[in-house]
Structures are given as structure tokens and as C-alpha cells.
Design a protein around this motif. Structure first.
Motif, PDB file in Angstrom:
ATOM      1  N   TRP A  49       0.867  -1.177   0.000  1.00 32.66           N
ATOM      2  CA  TRP A  49       0.000   0.000   0.000  1.00 32.66           C
ATOM      3  C   TRP A  49       0.901   1.222   0.000  1.00 32.66           C
ATOM      4  N   LEU A  50       0.325   2.397  -0.135  1.00 32.01           N
ATOM      5  CA  LEU A  50       1.137   3.616  -0.248  1.00 32.01           C
ATOM      6  C   LEU A  50       1.461   4.156   1.143  1.00 32.01           C
ATOM      7  N   GLN A  51       2.462   3.547   1.775  1.00 32.36           N
ATOM      8  CA  GLN A  51       2.828   3.911   3.136  1.00 32.36           C
ATOM      9  C   GLN A  51       3.073   5.413   3.247  1.00 32.36           C
ATOM     10  N   GLU A  57      -2.859   6.595 -12.587  1.00 35.59           N
ATOM     11  CA  GLU A  57      -3.872   5.567 -12.358  1.00 35.59           C
ATOM     12  C   GLU A  57      -3.430   4.655 -11.226  1.00 35.59           C
ATOM     13  N   LEU A  58      -4.380   4.263 -10.389  1.00 37.75           N
ATOM     14  CA  LEU A  58      -4.123   3.325  -9.299  1.00 37.75           C
ATOM     15  C   LEU A  58      -4.982   2.093  -9.498  1.00 37.75           C
ATOM     16  N   ARG A  59      -4.377   0.939  -9.343  1.00 40.42           N
ATOM     17  CA  ARG A  59      -5.108  -0.324  -9.410  1.00 40.42           C
ATOM     18  C   ARG A  59      -4.738  -1.209  -8.230  1.00 40.42           C
ATOM     19  N   LEU A  60      -5.644  -2.152  -7.942  1.00 37.94           N
ATOM     20  CA  LEU A  60      -5.451  -3.129  -6.877  1.00 37.94           C
ATOM     21  C   LEU A  60      -5.148  -4.487  -7.492  1.00 37.94           C
ATOM     22  N   THR A  61      -4.139  -5.171  -6.969  1.00 40.90           N
ATOM     23  CA  THR A  61      -3.764  -6.469  -7.517  1.00 40.90           C
ATOM     24  C   THR A  61      -4.897  -7.477  -7.331  1.00 40.90           C
ATOM     25  N   HIS A  62      -4.923  -8.437  -8.223  1.00 42.38           N
ATOM     26  CA  HIS A  62      -5.929  -9.505  -8.171  1.00 42.38           C
ATOM     27  C   HIS A  62      -5.469 -10.547  -7.157  1.00 42.38           C
ATOM     28  N   ASP A  63      -6.349 -10.862  -6.201  1.00 42.52           N
ATOM     29  CA  ASP A  63      -5.975 -11.787  -5.125  1.00 42.52           C
ATOM     30  C   ASP A  63      -5.626 -13.176  -5.635  1.00 42.52           C
ATOM     31  N   ASP A  64      -6.207 -13.581  -6.755  1.00 43.56           N
ATOM     32  CA  ASP A  64      -5.979 -14.939  -7.263  1.00 43.56           C
ATOM     33  C   ASP A  64      -4.943 -15.000  -8.374  1.00 43.56           C
ATOM     34  N   ARG A 120       1.795   4.943 -12.827  1.00 47.13           N
ATOM     35  CA  ARG A 120       0.973   3.802 -12.408  1.00 47.13           C
ATOM     36  C   ARG A 120       1.281   3.457 -10.960  1.00 47.13           C
ATOM     37  N   LEU A 121       0.258   3.279 -10.174  1.00 47.81           N
ATOM     38  CA  LEU A 121       0.385   2.862  -8.781  1.00 47.81           C
ATOM     39  C   LEU A 121      -0.360   1.545  -8.625  1.00 47.81           C
ATOM     40  N   LEU A 122       0.362   0.490  -8.310  1.00 47.17           N
ATOM     41  CA  LEU A 122      -0.215  -0.841  -8.178  1.00 47.17           C
ATOM     42  C   LEU A 122      -0.001  -1.321  -6.743  1.00 47.17           C
ATOM     43  N   ILE A 123      -1.093  -1.524  -6.023  1.00 47.09           N
ATOM     44  CA  ILE A 123      -0.997  -1.872  -4.605  1.00 47.09           C
ATOM     45  C   ILE A 123      -1.940  -3.035  -4.280  1.00 47.09           C
ATOM     46  N   HIS A 124      -1.734  -3.623  -3.097  1.00 48.37           N
ATOM     47  CA  HIS A 124      -2.592  -4.711  -2.639  1.00 48.37           C
ATOM     48  C   HIS A 124      -3.860  -4.192  -1.966  1.00 48.37           C
ATOM     49  N   ASP A 125      -3.717  -3.126  -1.179  1.00 52.63           N
ATOM     50  CA  ASP A 125      -4.787  -2.726  -0.271  1.00 52.63           C
ATOM     51  C   ASP A 125      -4.979  -1.211  -0.296  1.00 52.63           C
ATOM     52  N   ASP A 126      -6.215  -0.762  -0.514  1.00 54.72           N
ATOM     53  CA  ASP A 126      -6.504   0.676  -0.511  1.00 54.72           C
ATOM     54  C   ASP A 126      -7.189   1.139   0.770  1.00 54.72           C
ATOM     55  N   THR A 127      -7.422   0.221   1.715  1.00 57.57           N
ATOM     56  CA  THR A 127      -8.139   0.587   2.946  1.00 57.57           C
ATOM     57  C   THR A 127      -7.467   1.731   3.697  1.00 57.57           C
ATOM     58  N   PRO A 128      -6.129   1.699   3.915  1.00 56.70           N
ATOM     59  CA  PRO A 128      -5.500   2.818   4.636  1.00 56.70           C
ATOM     60  C   PRO A 128      -5.657   4.153   3.907  1.00 56.70           C
ATOM     61  N   LEU A 129      -5.761   4.122   2.585  1.00 54.66           N
ATOM     62  CA  LEU A 129      -5.893   5.357   1.819  1.00 54.66           C
ATOM     63  C   LEU A 129      -7.290   5.947   1.939  1.00 54.66           C
TER      64      LEU A 129
END
Length: 322
Positions: free
Chosen positions: A197-199, A253-260, A225-234
Motif C-alpha cells: 500500500w502507499l505507506q 492511475e491506481l489499481r489493486l492487484t488480483h488476489d488470485d 501507475r500505482l499498483l498496490i494490494h490494499d486501498d483501505t489505509p488510503l
């Protein structure tokens, strides 16, 4: 190179040699109007005079700082008969060493013919060409002067994108951030970032935001491009990059990685085609940075593209109010 001594003065106590050299080089040789050569900055700057062992004065420069933790080098001049002997390089590096302990950034305005000279000591371009006193200039800066000064003994062009072939290892956050900013500050088109995530301590910094903003606005093909696992903290806390992202949606652009979908186990940052910063894991400020590592950057870019193609946009961030 002849042995030289470098002396530092305030303007009030500076010997006449400093004024004489500047007059000969800038006013008489280069045609700079006297009213532009002498300015109020002289009163607040430290002035440096390079002399030969027999006390012959051969070169000058000045250094001053601002409240933004930035040092400025200027009015650097070597007498014609003493050029090409390494005196200017020695003088510049003395100023850099003096500034590195106090400032996080050094800036200067370089005449077009001197750009390569400054790149050898770790400065990179940060503007298009412009005219100053009728002479073409470029703004240049060094975003990690302490690292540059320490590396100069090992070769030229430290921290310069596409020229510095060193592998920079880091094991602490200040060094990592200095390397990161030095890379991002030289991006001409592409910045790809991958992290959990974007610490806030890494990416929610004013200087980092300004570097990203400059890249995003620089060219119509700029891509962040911003690619992160979790956007909750943001979503829970304001973040400077998220605010910038929502103001420049065509460039960022920001995207979230696919869990699978398979994803990298180490975070990294890619700048254009040769710059990279790679960490050993998500929770530690240790890893390696490279400014001319095209082969490794290409492999990471291929992995990044696969993760990006499988990722999804953040609906939660899209719905936040500006």
C-alpha cells in the motif's frame, strides 16, 4: 591537475580577486550586463576562491541556502588560461561537500555547454532550456548530495539516470528515500510503482508528491501507475498522492492487484527504461537501486505489466470527495 587551495569568505570580507575573476569571465568574456552580475544574493552567500600553491587566484563560486532545505550554487567561473585542468571540478565538489551536511538538495543554473560538466558530479537536468543574460541555460539539481559526494571518489555521474552504472545498496530509510527521489526526479515519461500500500512515511511526502506532479504534467505521454494490494489505509486517511491522482486522472492511475493472480513478493519502482529501486520485502527499507540497469528493469516491467493487466481499479477511492 594542479594542487589548489580553496578559501571561503563572506561578501563583506571577500578579496578583490573574487570580483575581478567574475568581471573578467562573466562581464568581459561572456557579455553579461554588470547590473545582472552583481545582485543582492552576494550579501547572503558564501564566496569561494580557488588559488594555486603560489596564491595565484584562478576560480570562484558562491553558495547559499534557502528555507526549503535547498542549497544553490552559482557564479562559478575559472579564468580562461586555467581551464581544462580539473580546477572547476575540484571547486564544485568542495561546494557540494560543504552543502551536503546541511541541505537535502542542491540546485544550480548551468550554461548549456557546461551540462555534462555538472552531470559528472551528480547533477541532473530539471528544466527545458531558457535564456539568462542572453545565454542558454538549464536548471540542474542533485537530490541526494551526501550520497553523490561519497560516491564521487569511485567514478563520475553518480545518481544520474542512464549514466550511473553502480548498484546502490541501502539498509535504512533515509538512504532509500534519497535514492527514490533521485530516480523519480529524473523520470521523463514512465513511473511504475508496486507496493503493498502507499505507506505514508514513504510516499505521502511533499517532495515526492511534487516530483510525481512534475512528471505527470511534463509530457502528454507521461504515465504514472500505482499498483498496490490494499486501498483501505488510503480511504481512512488523506494521502497526497491520492489527491494528486484524482486531479490528474488522465496521467495517473491506481489499481489493486488480483488476489488470485500471481504477484511479486517484493516491492519495486521503475523509472523510464533503466531506473529501478527494489526492496527485499514490504516491511524493511533495504534493497538495491540502479540508474542504468536496463536488463533488470525490463524483467520487472514485464512482471509489472502482467500484474497490472489482471488488476482492478479502486472503487472506494473513486468515490471519495475531492
Amino acid at each position: 591537475m594542479p594542487r589548489i587551495r580553496i578559501r571561503k569568505y563572506s561578501w563583506q570580507l571577500a578579496p578583490g580577486h573574487i570580483r575581478d575573476i567574475r568581471r573578467r569571465v562573466f562581464i568581459e568574456e561572456q557579455g553579461v550586463p554588470p547590473e545582472l552580475e552583481w545582485d543582492a544574493t552576494d550579501d547572503i552567500a558564501d564566496h569561494y576562491l580557488a588559488v594555486l600553491p603560489d596564491n595565484t587566484p584562478v576560480g570562484v563560486a558562491r553558495l547559499f541556502g534557502t528555507l526549503e532545505e535547498t542549497a544553490h550554487i552559482g557564479r562559478m567561473a575559472i579564468l580562461p588560461e586555467h581551464r581544462g585542468q580539473g580546477i572547476g571540478e575540484a571547486l564544485l565538489r568542495q561546494l557540494m561537500a560543504d552543502a551536503a551536511g546541511q541541505f537535502q538538495e542542491i540546485r544550480l543554473s548551468a550554461q548549456a555547454h557546461a551540462v555534462l560538466f555538472y552531470q559528472k558530479s551528480g547533477f541532473h537536468l530539471c528544466s527545458d532550456a531558457y535564456q539568462d543574460a542572453g545565454i542558454p541555460h538549464y536548471d540542474m539539481r542533485c537530490l541526494a548530495p551526501a550520497l553523490a559526494v561519497a560516491a564521487l571518489a569511485d567514478g563520475d555521474a553518480p545518481l544520474v539516470l542512464e549514466r550511473d552504472e553502480r548498484s546502490w545498496t541501502f539498509n535504512d530509510e533515509p538512504t532509500m528515500l534519497a535514492l527514490m527521489d533521485s530516480l523519480v526526479g529524473q523520470a521523463r515519461q514512465r513511473l511504475w510503482l508496486y507496493d503493498r500500500w502507499l505507506q505514508h512515511d514513504l510516499y505521502d511526502r511533499f517532495r515526492f508528491r511534487e516530483l510525481i506532479s512534475a512528471l505527470a504534467r511534463r509530457h502528454r505521454l507521461s504515465e504514472v501507475r500505482l499498483l498496490i494490494h490494499d486501498d483501505t489505509p488510503l480511504v481512512k486517511r488523506r494521502h497526497q498522492l491520492v489527491e494528486l491522482l484524482r486531479r490528474l486522472p488522465s496521467k495517473m492511475e491506481l489499481r489493486l492487484t488480483h488476489d488470485d493472480y500471481p504477484r511479486e513478493e517484493q516491492p519495486f519502482l521503475l523509472v523510464d527504461r533503466q531506473g529501478l529501486l527494489w526492496r527485499h520485502d514490504f516491511d524493511q527499507p533495504s534493497g538495491v537501486a540502479g540508474f542504468a540497469h536496463g536488463g533488470r528493469a525490463k524483467l520487472l516491467a514485464e512482471s509489472y505489466q502482467r500484474m497490472w493487466d489482471a488488476a482492478r481499479p479502486s472503487l472506494e477511492l473513486r468515490e471519495l470527495p475531492l
